[in-house]
Scaffold this motif. Structure first.
Motif, PDB file in Angstrom:
ATOM      1  N   LYS A 158       1.737   6.813   5.782  1.00 15.15           N
ATOM      2  CA  LYS A 158       1.869   7.412   6.997  1.00 15.15           C
ATOM      3  C   LYS A 158       1.072   8.919   7.123  1.00 15.15           C
ATOM      4  N   GLU A 159       0.803   9.615   6.184  1.00  6.43           N
ATOM      5  CA  GLU A 159       0.112  10.866   6.109  1.00  6.43           C
ATOM      6  C   GLU A 159      -1.147  10.046   5.479  1.00  6.43           C
ATOM      7  N   ALA A 160      -1.899   9.556   5.086  1.00  6.97           N
ATOM      8  CA  ALA A 160      -2.857   9.064   4.590  1.00  6.97           C
ATOM      9  C   ALA A 160      -3.426   8.225   5.974  1.00  6.97           C
ATOM     10  N   VAL A 161      -2.792   7.359   6.451  1.00  2.84           N
ATOM     11  CA  VAL A 161      -3.187   6.970   7.867  1.00  2.84           C
ATOM     12  C   VAL A 161      -3.501   8.149   9.028  1.00  2.84           C
ATOM     13  N   LEU A 198       1.569  -3.738  12.257  1.00  2.01           N
ATOM     14  CA  LEU A 198       0.678  -2.794  11.183  1.00  2.01           C
ATOM     15  C   LEU A 198       1.435  -0.985  11.693  1.00  2.01           C
ATOM     16  N   ALA A 199       1.481  -0.659  12.589  1.00  2.00           N
ATOM     17  CA  ALA A 199       1.254   0.877  13.536  1.00  2.00           C
ATOM     18  C   ALA A 199       2.644   0.883  12.893  1.00  2.00           C
ATOM     19  N   MET A 200       3.494   0.046  13.508  1.00  2.00           N
ATOM     20  CA  MET A 200       5.175   0.109  13.609  1.00  2.00           C
ATOM     21  C   MET A 200       5.758   0.353  12.339  1.00  2.00           C
ATOM     22  N   GLU A 201       5.468  -0.793  11.429  1.00  2.00           N
ATOM     23  CA  GLU A 201       6.208  -0.616   9.948  1.00  2.00           C
ATOM     24  C   GLU A 201       5.225   0.984   9.238  1.00  2.00           C
ATOM     25  N   ILE A 202       4.134   1.206   9.318  1.00  2.00           N
ATOM     26  CA  ILE A 202       3.771   2.409   8.456  1.00  2.00           C
ATOM     27  C   ILE A 202       3.970   3.443   9.432  1.00  2.00           C
ATOM     28  N   SER A 203       4.813   3.767  10.532  1.00  2.00           N
ATOM     29  CA  SER A 203       4.805   4.636  11.112  1.00  2.00           C
ATOM     30  C   SER A 203       6.300   5.072  11.100  1.00  2.00           C
ATOM     31  N   LEU A 204       7.499   3.960  11.082  1.00  5.55           N
ATOM     32  CA  LEU A 204       8.813   3.927  10.920  1.00  5.55           C
ATOM     33  C   LEU A 204       9.213   4.175   9.221  1.00  5.55           C
ATOM     34  N   PHE A 205       8.286   3.265   8.369  1.00  7.01           N
ATOM     35  CA  PHE A 205       8.982   2.352   7.197  1.00  7.01           C
ATOM     36  C   PHE A 205       8.376   3.329   5.776  1.00  7.01           C
ATOM     37  N   THR A 206       7.262   4.084   6.321  1.00  2.00           N
ATOM     38  CA  THR A 206       7.052   4.679   5.123  1.00  2.00           C
ATOM     39  C   THR A 206       6.391   6.130   5.485  1.00  2.00           C
ATOM     40  N   GLU A 207       6.267   6.660   4.262  1.00  2.61           N
ATOM     41  CA  GLU A 207       5.882   7.806   4.368  1.00  2.61           C
ATOM     42  C   GLU A 207       4.533   8.511   4.056  1.00  2.61           C
ATOM     43  N   ASN A 208       4.390   7.898   2.267  1.00  5.52           N
ATOM     44  CA  ASN A 208       3.066   8.418   1.916  1.00  5.52           C
ATOM     45  C   ASN A 208       1.933   7.917   2.659  1.00  5.52           C
ATOM     46  N   TYR A 245       0.846  -1.492   0.016  1.00  5.16           N
ATOM     47  CA  TYR A 245       0.057   0.099  -0.198  1.00  5.16           C
ATOM     48  C   TYR A 245       1.793   1.537   0.065  1.00  5.16           C
ATOM     49  N   GLU A 246       2.592   1.565   0.649  1.00  3.16           N
ATOM     50  CA  GLU A 246       3.020   2.207   0.446  1.00  3.16           C
ATOM     51  C   GLU A 246       3.082   2.259  -1.347  1.00  3.16           C
ATOM     52  N   ASN A 247       3.315   1.246  -1.505  1.00  2.00           N
ATOM     53  CA  ASN A 247       3.822   1.356  -3.153  1.00  2.00           C
ATOM     54  C   ASN A 247       2.412   2.101  -3.834  1.00  2.00           C
ATOM     55  N   MET A 248       0.998   1.536  -3.331  1.00  2.00           N
ATOM     56  CA  MET A 248      -0.119   1.746  -4.469  1.00  2.00           C
ATOM     57  C   MET A 248      -0.173   3.645  -3.641  1.00  2.00           C
ATOM     58  N   VAL A 249      -0.598   4.695  -2.744  1.00  2.00           N
ATOM     59  CA  VAL A 249      -0.101   5.707  -1.937  1.00  2.00           C
ATOM     60  C   VAL A 249       0.294   6.255  -3.283  1.00  2.00           C
ATOM     61  N   SER A 250       1.964   6.306  -3.243  1.00  2.00           N
ATOM     62  CA  SER A 250       2.707   7.168  -3.900  1.00  2.00           C
ATOM     63  C   SER A 250       2.524   7.188  -5.588  1.00  2.00           C
ATOM     64  N   SER A 251       1.077   6.468  -5.639  1.00  2.00           N
ATOM     65  CA  SER A 251       0.580   7.374  -6.725  1.00  2.00           C
ATOM     66  C   SER A 251       1.351   6.872  -8.342  1.00  2.00           C
ATOM     67  N   GLY A 252       2.641   5.801  -8.360  1.00  2.00           N
ATOM     68  CA  GLY A 252       3.215   6.075  -8.982  1.00  2.00           C
ATOM     69  C   GLY A 252       4.319   6.982  -9.612  1.00  2.00           C
ATOM     70  N   GLU A 253       4.661   7.981  -9.063  1.00  2.00           N
ATOM     71  CA  GLU A 253       5.515   9.244  -9.187  1.00  2.00           C
ATOM     72  C   GLU A 253       6.826   8.493  -9.998  1.00  2.00           C
ATOM     73  N   GLY A 254       6.766   9.182 -11.144  1.00  3.06           N
ATOM     74  CA  GLY A 254       8.042   9.381 -11.315  1.00  3.06           C
ATOM     75  C   GLY A 254       7.792   7.975 -12.429  1.00  3.06           C
ATOM     76  N   GLU A 255       7.391   7.040 -12.155  1.00  2.00           N
ATOM     77  CA  GLU A 255       7.166   5.594 -13.140  1.00  2.00           C
ATOM     78  C   GLU A 255       7.074   6.831 -14.902  1.00  2.00           C
ATOM     79  N   THR A 256       7.262   5.989 -15.785  1.00  2.00           N
ATOM     80  CA  THR A 256       6.717   6.151 -16.844  1.00  2.00           C
ATOM     81  C   THR A 256       6.558   4.990 -17.576  1.00  2.00           C
ATOM     82  N   TYR A 257       5.832   4.721 -18.384  1.00  2.12           N
ATOM     83  CA  TYR A 257       5.167   3.950 -19.200  1.00  2.12           C
ATOM     84  C   TYR A 257       5.734   4.252 -21.002  1.00  2.12           C
TER      85      TYR A 257
END
Length: 385
Positions: free
Chosen positions: A256-259, A244-254, A38-50
């Motif tokens: 963490k802002e969503a939750v 769940l709580a620890m990994e969201i707060s420590l290892f995610t950015e996007n 979900y961290e990857n999903m919330v990031s919305s594919g920033e910087g990704e090209t097709y």
């Protein structure tokens, strides 16, 4: 006596490597995968090209259409279709050599997109290309109307603005489905080995008869075993939520802002822990029944398998139901109410009436199931064979 038996059974349960694995390591593994997905999903594919395959001879005026879209990377090739088939590009765009000329002369101009609609990346690229072409189409139409002295409001008499009822991120709805699903599966899987060993295992090892011959009352013996199963379930659920709580707060950015629950963060955490405990106690009663009915550990495991499968069905029901559509039945039906309640909590909604209905219904059903289990345990037919 009850406490002594309970502590002994609990200690024996955690000596089993299967219990330790399913209680601690399985939730960590499952929740870690969920969090990073979900961290990857919330990031919305920033910087990704097709990669979009176009003919090498395509005019610069055509490629200029996509200059403002940074997600589209043009790949020049002699055969765009073949480039897609060989995996060099996700989508091929076939454009006639006189495409821009036909547009300037007011003639029909065609573009063909070739891609795989079953591929998420290919679908994303086709949507991006279509949006760019639609914007170009509107630009051409506007220029033609201006050239004829026609007001643009002729083709756009009104505008449509879409707004969500909730300001939360759309991915939170998906997260509100997967969190209770993983929680329910973790508790079900974590309690299964202990439940099978404490009743069916005793019968299989021929030690149940010796236990029943001790001065301890059957009701006390059954209650201690049930408390052991419930404790294993509670520990599994708490480990799942803590990871769940620890990994969201420590290892995610996007994520963490969503939750973000604002001022209700501690209230929501407390309610989540309470719901986990109540659900674990409820599942413990069901697992106890399956173990009493089973003559062997394997048979008890077969009986308990449907309980874990049940967790998937409420999730399917609740996924497409909005917060304002949740009614009494969604909070009164066990397992379904776990999904409904977490759907509200993860969206930052705290409704104490719904919480009371959820906890109350689970406890009522649990008492009924426990009473049925007691009746079965009091009969030699179910505990001796």
């Amino acid at each position: 006596m009850l406490l002594s038996i309970y502590l002994k059974e609990l200690k024996d349960s955690f000596r089993d490597r299967r219990t330790l694995l399913l209680t601690v390591f399985l939730p960590i593994f499952m929740m870690s995968g969920l969090v990073f997905f979900y961290e990857n999903m919330v990031s919305s594919g920033e910087g990704e090209t097709y990669a979009l395959a176009v003919d090498s001879n395509v005019s610069k005026d055509v490629t200029q259409i996509f200059s403002g879209n940074e997600t589209i990377e043009l790949v020049n090739t002699d055969d765009p279709r073949k480039a897609v088939e060989e995996g060099e590009a996700l989508v091929a765009m076939i454009v006639s050599s006189d495409f821009i000329q036909n547009i300037n002369e007011g003639k029909q101009a065609d573009i063909t997109l070739i891609g795989d609609s079953f591929s998420q990346n290919s679908s994303n690229l086709m949507n991006a290309v279509t949006n760019s072409l639609t914007a170009f189409e509107k630009e051409v139409t506007s220029e033609r109307l201006r050239a004829e002295g026609t007001d643009l409001s002729v083709i756009q008499p009104f505008t449509i603005t879409k707004q969500e009822v909730s300001d939360e991120e759309g991915s939170m709805f998906l997260l509100s489905f997967l969190v209770p699903l993983i929680l329910a599966i973790s508790i079900g899987v974590g309690t299964a080995p202990s439940a099978a060993d404490l009743f069916a295992g005793e019968k299989e090892k021929k030690t149940m008869e010796a236990l029943l011959m001790t001065p301890v009352k059957r009701s006390t013996l059954m209650l201690s075993k049930w408390l052991t199963i419930a404790s294993v379930g509670v520990i599994t659920g708490l480990v799942t939520l803590i990871v769940l709580a620890m990994e969201i707060s420590l290892f995610t950015e996007n994520l963490k802002e969503a939750v973000s629950f604002g001022e209700n963060v501690y209230v929501i955490i407390g309610i989540s822990l309470l719901l986990t405990i109540v659900y674990a106690v409820f599942i413990a009663s069901l697992q106890m029944i399956t173990s009493i009915l089973g003559k062997t550990v394997k048979e008890a495991g077969s009986y308990s398998a449907p309980i874990m499968m049940l967790a998937a069905f409420p999730g399917m029901i609740i996924t497409n139901v909005g917060l304002n559509e949740l009614t009494f039945k969604h909070f009164a039906i066990p397992i379904l109410n776990l999904f409904s309640q977490f759907k509200e909590l993860l969206m930052g909604v705290v409704d104490y009436q719904h919480i009371a209905i959820t906890i109350g219904s689970n406890l009522v059903i649990m008492v009924i199931i426990f009473a049925i289990g007691r009746v079965l345990f009091m009969k030699d037919k179910w505990v001796m064979n």
